[in-house]
Design a protein around this motif. Structure first.
Motif, PDB file in Angstrom:
ATOM      1  N   SER A 249     -30.521  38.476 -14.408  1.00 17.68           N
ATOM      2  CA  SER A 249     -29.472  37.449 -15.194  1.00 17.68           C
ATOM      3  C   SER A 249     -30.213  36.388 -15.708  1.00 17.68           C
ATOM      4  CB  SER A 249     -28.306  36.916 -14.162  1.00 17.68           C
ATOM      5  OG  SER A 249     -27.376  36.099 -14.909  1.00 17.68           O
ATOM      6  N   SER A 250     -30.656  36.234 -16.986  1.00 18.63           N
ATOM      7  CA  SER A 250     -31.430  35.205 -17.520  1.00 18.63           C
ATOM      8  C   SER A 250     -32.834  35.369 -16.784  1.00 18.63           C
ATOM      9  CB  SER A 250     -30.856  33.974 -17.755  1.00 18.63           C
ATOM     10  OG  SER A 250     -29.583  33.898 -18.282  1.00 18.63           O
ATOM     11  N   ASP A 251     -33.118  34.192 -16.407  1.00 21.36           N
ATOM     12  CA  ASP A 251     -34.436  34.198 -15.384  1.00 21.36           C
ATOM     13  C   ASP A 251     -34.161  33.962 -14.074  1.00 21.36           C
ATOM     14  OD1 ASP A 251     -35.978  34.000 -17.659  1.00 21.36           O
ATOM     15  OD2 ASP A 251     -35.906  31.735 -17.880  1.00 21.36           O
ATOM     16  N   SER A 252     -32.808  34.485 -13.655  1.00 22.86           N
ATOM     17  CA  SER A 252     -32.217  34.319 -12.060  1.00 22.86           C
ATOM     18  C   SER A 252     -32.006  35.775 -11.626  1.00 22.86           C
ATOM     19  CB  SER A 252     -31.317  33.451 -12.086  1.00 22.86           C
ATOM     20  OG  SER A 252     -31.187  33.027 -10.739  1.00 22.86           O
ATOM     21  N   GLY A 253     -31.600  35.764 -10.263  1.00 26.37           N
ATOM     22  CA  GLY A 253     -31.167  36.986  -9.970  1.00 26.37           C
ATOM     23  C   GLY A 253     -30.046  37.437 -10.566  1.00 26.37           C
ATOM     24  N   GLY A 254     -29.788  38.790 -10.517  1.00 25.08           N
ATOM     25  CA  GLY A 254     -28.344  39.589 -10.936  1.00 25.08           C
ATOM     26  C   GLY A 254     -28.026  40.475  -9.782  1.00 25.08           C
ATOM     27  N   LEU A 255     -26.756  40.584  -9.745  1.00 29.83           N
ATOM     28  CA  LEU A 255     -25.905  41.702  -9.526  1.00 29.83           C
ATOM     29  C   LEU A 255     -25.303  42.650 -10.150  1.00 29.83           C
ATOM     30  CD1 LEU A 255     -24.596  42.740  -6.705  1.00 29.83           C
ATOM     31  CD2 LEU A 255     -22.925  41.375  -7.054  1.00 29.83           C
ATOM     32  N   ARG A 256     -25.859  43.723 -10.290  1.00 25.52           N
ATOM     33  CA  ARG A 256     -25.544  45.002 -11.203  1.00 25.52           C
ATOM     34  C   ARG A 256     -24.432  45.737 -10.495  1.00 25.52           C
ATOM     35  NH1 ARG A 256     -30.555  47.946 -13.861  1.00 25.52           N
ATOM     36  NH2 ARG A 256     -29.119  48.557 -15.241  1.00 25.52           N
ATOM     37  N   VAL A 257     -23.231  46.041 -11.117  1.00 26.51           N
ATOM     38  CA  VAL A 257     -22.201  46.673 -10.569  1.00 26.51           C
ATOM     39  C   VAL A 257     -21.873  47.899 -11.274  1.00 26.51           C
ATOM     40  CG1 VAL A 257     -19.831  46.553  -9.602  1.00 26.51           C
ATOM     41  CG2 VAL A 257     -21.310  44.622  -9.662  1.00 26.51           C
ATOM     42  N   PHE A 258     -21.872  49.160 -10.731  1.00 25.90           N
ATOM     43  CA  PHE A 258     -21.838  50.393 -11.279  1.00 25.90           C
ATOM     44  C   PHE A 258     -20.553  50.986 -10.904  1.00 25.90           C
ATOM     45  CE2 PHE A 258     -26.430  49.469 -11.347  1.00 25.90           C
ATOM     46  CZ  PHE A 258     -26.758  49.798 -12.707  1.00 25.90           C
ATOM     47  N   ASN A 259     -20.041  51.806 -11.744  1.00 28.42           N
ATOM     48  CA  ASN A 259     -18.671  52.735 -11.264  1.00 28.42           C
ATOM     49  C   ASN A 259     -19.503  54.013 -10.776  1.00 28.42           C
ATOM     50  OD1 ASN A 259     -16.228  51.731 -12.686  1.00 28.42           O
ATOM     51  ND2 ASN A 259     -17.560  51.842 -14.450  1.00 28.42           N
ATOM     52  N   PRO A 279     -24.927  42.552 -15.693  1.00 29.80           N
ATOM     53  CA  PRO A 279     -24.992  42.099 -14.527  1.00 29.80           C
ATOM     54  C   PRO A 279     -24.529  40.503 -14.228  1.00 29.80           C
ATOM     55  CG  PRO A 279     -27.132  42.005 -15.716  1.00 29.80           C
ATOM     56  CD  PRO A 279     -26.137  42.780 -16.627  1.00 29.80           C
ATOM     57  N   PHE A 280     -23.953  40.253 -13.109  1.00 38.44           N
ATOM     58  CA  PHE A 280     -23.628  38.999 -12.866  1.00 38.44           C
ATOM     59  C   PHE A 280     -24.705  38.109 -12.231  1.00 38.44           C
ATOM     60  CE2 PHE A 280     -20.332  42.042 -12.696  1.00 38.44           C
ATOM     61  CZ  PHE A 280     -19.076  41.414 -13.323  1.00 38.44           C
ATOM     62  N   ALA A 281     -24.592  36.726 -12.449  1.00 41.66           N
ATOM     63  CA  ALA A 281     -25.625  35.915 -11.769  1.00 41.66           C
ATOM     64  C   ALA A 281     -25.477  35.807 -10.220  1.00 41.66           C
ATOM     65  CB  ALA A 281     -25.244  34.412 -12.343  1.00 41.66           C
ATOM     66  N   SER A 282     -26.332  35.916  -9.597  1.00 43.20           N
ATOM     67  CA  SER A 282     -26.554  36.413  -8.022  1.00 43.20           C
ATOM     68  C   SER A 282     -26.276  35.299  -7.351  1.00 43.20           C
ATOM     69  CB  SER A 282     -27.564  37.356  -7.510  1.00 43.20           C
ATOM     70  OG  SER A 282     -28.581  36.598  -7.626  1.00 43.20           O
ATOM     71  N   GLY A 283     -26.585  34.273  -7.920  1.00 40.07           N
ATOM     72  CA  GLY A 283     -26.734  32.599  -7.319  1.00 40.07           C
ATOM     73  C   GLY A 283     -27.954  32.350  -6.869  1.00 40.07           C
ATOM     74  N   GLY A 284     -29.031  33.029  -6.917  1.00 45.18           N
ATOM     75  CA  GLY A 284     -30.324  32.551  -6.673  1.00 45.18           C
ATOM     76  C   GLY A 284     -31.655  33.651  -7.246  1.00 45.18           C
ATOM     77  N   LEU A 285     -32.572  33.253  -6.909  1.00 45.23           N
ATOM     78  CA  LEU A 285     -33.774  33.849  -7.752  1.00 45.23           C
ATOM     79  C   LEU A 285     -33.866  35.583  -7.009  1.00 45.23           C
ATOM     80  CD1 LEU A 285     -36.498  31.033  -7.432  1.00 45.23           C
ATOM     81  CD2 LEU A 285     -34.956  31.897  -9.547  1.00 45.23           C
ATOM     82  N   ALA A 286     -33.918  35.590  -5.909  1.00 45.30           N
ATOM     83  CA  ALA A 286     -34.076  36.860  -5.294  1.00 45.30           C
ATOM     84  C   ALA A 286     -33.097  37.342  -4.348  1.00 45.30           C
ATOM     85  CB  ALA A 286     -35.475  36.788  -4.347  1.00 45.30           C
ATOM     86  N   PRO A 287     -32.146  38.202  -5.145  1.00 45.11           N
ATOM     87  CA  PRO A 287     -30.977  38.982  -4.021  1.00 45.11           C
ATOM     88  C   PRO A 287     -31.421  39.943  -3.170  1.00 45.11           C
ATOM     89  CG  PRO A 287     -31.117  39.945  -6.599  1.00 45.11           C
ATOM     90  CD  PRO A 287     -32.189  38.921  -6.299  1.00 45.11           C
ATOM     91  N   ASN A 288     -31.801  39.309  -1.978  1.00 41.34           N
ATOM     92  CA  ASN A 288     -32.550  40.215  -1.180  1.00 41.34           C
ATOM     93  C   ASN A 288     -31.791  41.322  -0.360  1.00 41.34           C
ATOM     94  OD1 ASN A 288     -35.122  38.779  -1.413  1.00 41.34           O
ATOM     95  ND2 ASN A 288     -34.104  37.255  -0.032  1.00 41.34           N
ATOM     96  N   ALA A 289     -30.452  40.926  -0.142  1.00 42.47           N
ATOM     97  CA  ALA A 289     -29.264  41.967   0.440  1.00 42.47           C
ATOM     98  C   ALA A 289     -28.249  41.872  -0.206  1.00 42.47           C
ATOM     99  CB  ALA A 289     -29.318  41.471   1.897  1.00 42.47           C
ATOM    100  N   VAL A 290     -27.551  43.115  -0.378  1.00 43.74           N
ATOM    101  CA  VAL A 290     -26.144  43.057  -0.909  1.00 43.74           C
ATOM    102  C   VAL A 290     -25.154  43.615   0.302  1.00 43.74           C
ATOM    103  CG1 VAL A 290     -24.654  44.108  -2.593  1.00 43.74           C
ATOM    104  CG2 VAL A 290     -26.898  43.351  -3.418  1.00 43.74           C
TER     105      VAL A 290
END
Length: 399
Positions: A249-259, A279-290
């Motif tokens: 997400s731009s220069d930040s972390g992203g959450l990709r959501v798939f069907n 993808p949705f902006a994850s809120g930080g640089l490194a989305p380490n866990a979902v």
């Protein structure tokens, strides 16, 4: 819906004898005091894996207070990397630099080491899952390869149930792969692995087969060519699957959501489709866990901001309209430096997070427990999990 066409087919390469992978986690540590926001909620038992201290610490929360289970912490003979709890809650495995160890879960959550204190496998896993008669692990045996092993186990005791020889396994060629988070779909038919710069793998899985792995796998390329797939998870009712990537997400972390259904049932799986807005902006640089909530109504992301900045936990509400799904913009709450693992306790009262704290940062918490109100998080417990440096790397809860 948006479709990503950066998906490749992978076919298993020649099988390798033995299990000789090594996935190196940087030596990390953290420390912290204890603060609480009043709550009367209680939790089930959960376990924190401390890498530098080489310990498993068992906890529960009783009326808002953290309680260490009698006999805990449990000393390990080697540095641990990952932990997996059986769906029955009767046993768990700890993956270490000297192999995989079995523990029986006693009444009250205490642990007793099994298999006469010897490893049930010599594998050095980066990630593990337990499914019925199989303990599944993954690691990088050589540069440009990923190996998946299916170790036969007794579903009631967790003991090794093989008859000798190498267990079923598959090896795939994946450029620049590292093994991060792994997930098995709740319906038991797909195995997912976040493989760093190598993307995210989806492999057919059949627990009833003598060789449960599919010979071909779908590789979902990272959204940004310089990004890295750090985390993967599947919705509890197989509606969606989630991938956490850097730079998505731009220069930040992203959450990709798939069907999830878009994968189909063919071999290989179909190219999956992403929901609108992904993808949705994850809120930080490194989305380490979902981690999807057990209710299926929310998904949580543990975000790192670098080795010296406080991380956060983001949550996203999930809306359903027929067969269409959408995510609202995420909200965040502060966490320790580099939060790396999430779990939900068996009472569905707390979201649990551990942070590995950068290096030897003073005052940074190892464990945080958040109450959940309509998905929103409130910090209830912030604490260390041992004498520094401890290097907390994973948290797992009994079902």
């Amino acid at each position: 819906m948006k479709m990503k066409f950066g998906a490749l087919l992978l076919t298993a390469v020649v099988f390798l004898a033995g299990c000789s992978g090594f996935w190196k986690i940087p030596p990390l540590s953290s420390s912290g005091g204890t603060t609480t926001t009043p709550t009367t909620l209680s939790s089930g038992v959960f376990y924190v894996l401390n890498q530098k201290a080489m310990q498993i610490t068992a906890y529960s929360i009783a009326s808002g207070s953290l309680v260490q289970i009698s006999g805990s912490p449990y000393t390990l003979s080697a540095a641990p990397y990952c932990i997996a709890v059986a769906p029955s809650g009767g046993f768990l495995y700890v993956g270490t630099v000297s192999g995989i160890y079995l523990y029986s879960v006693q009444s009250g959550g205490g642990l007793t080491i099994g298999n006469n204190g010897t490893p049930v496998s010599s594998d050095i896993p980066a990630a593990m899952q337990v499914n019925g008669a199989w303990l599944i692990d993954a690691f990088v045996p050589n540069s440009g390869q990923v190996q998946f092993n299916a170790i036969p186990i007794n579903a009631l005791t967790g003991a090794y149930a093989g008859v000798g020889g190498a267990p079923p396994y598959q090896v795939f060629s994946v450029v620049n792969a590292t093994v991060n988070q792994m997930a098995l779909s709740p319906d038991g038919t797909n195995l997912f692995a976040a493989l760093g710069a190598g993307g995210t793998m989806v492999m057919p899985f059949n627990a009833g087969s003598s060789i449960p792995f599919g010979a071909t796998a779908r590789l979902i390329a990272v959204d940004n060519s310089n990004g890295s797939s750090l985390a993967v998870a599947v919705d509890p009712t197989n509606r969606l699957f989630y991938v956490g990537e850097t730079l998505a997400s731009s220069d930040s972390g992203g959450l990709r959501v798939f069907n999830y259904s878009s994968l189909g049932t063919g071999i290989p799986r179909a190219i999956p489709t992403e929901i609108t807005g992904s993808p949705f902006a994850s809120g930080g640089l490194a989305p380490n866990a979902v981690f999807p909530a057990a209710s299926g109504d929310y998904v949580y992301v543990a975000n790192g901001q670098g080795t010296s900045g406080a991380g956060n936990i983001a949550w996203f509400p999930i809306s359903v309209s027929g067969t269409n799904y959408s995510l609202a913009a995420g909200s965040t709450i502060a966490a320790g430096i580099e939060p790396v693992s999430l779990a939900e306790d068996s009472n569905d009262s707390f979201l649990l997070a551990v942070s590995n704290g950068g290096s030897t940062t003073s005052g940074d918490p190892d464990l945080e427990a958040y109450t959940m109100s309509s998905g929103a998080l409130t910090a209830a417990i912030t604490t260390s999990t041992g004498i520094d440096p401890v290097g907390a790397v994973a948290v797992a809860a009994l079902p």
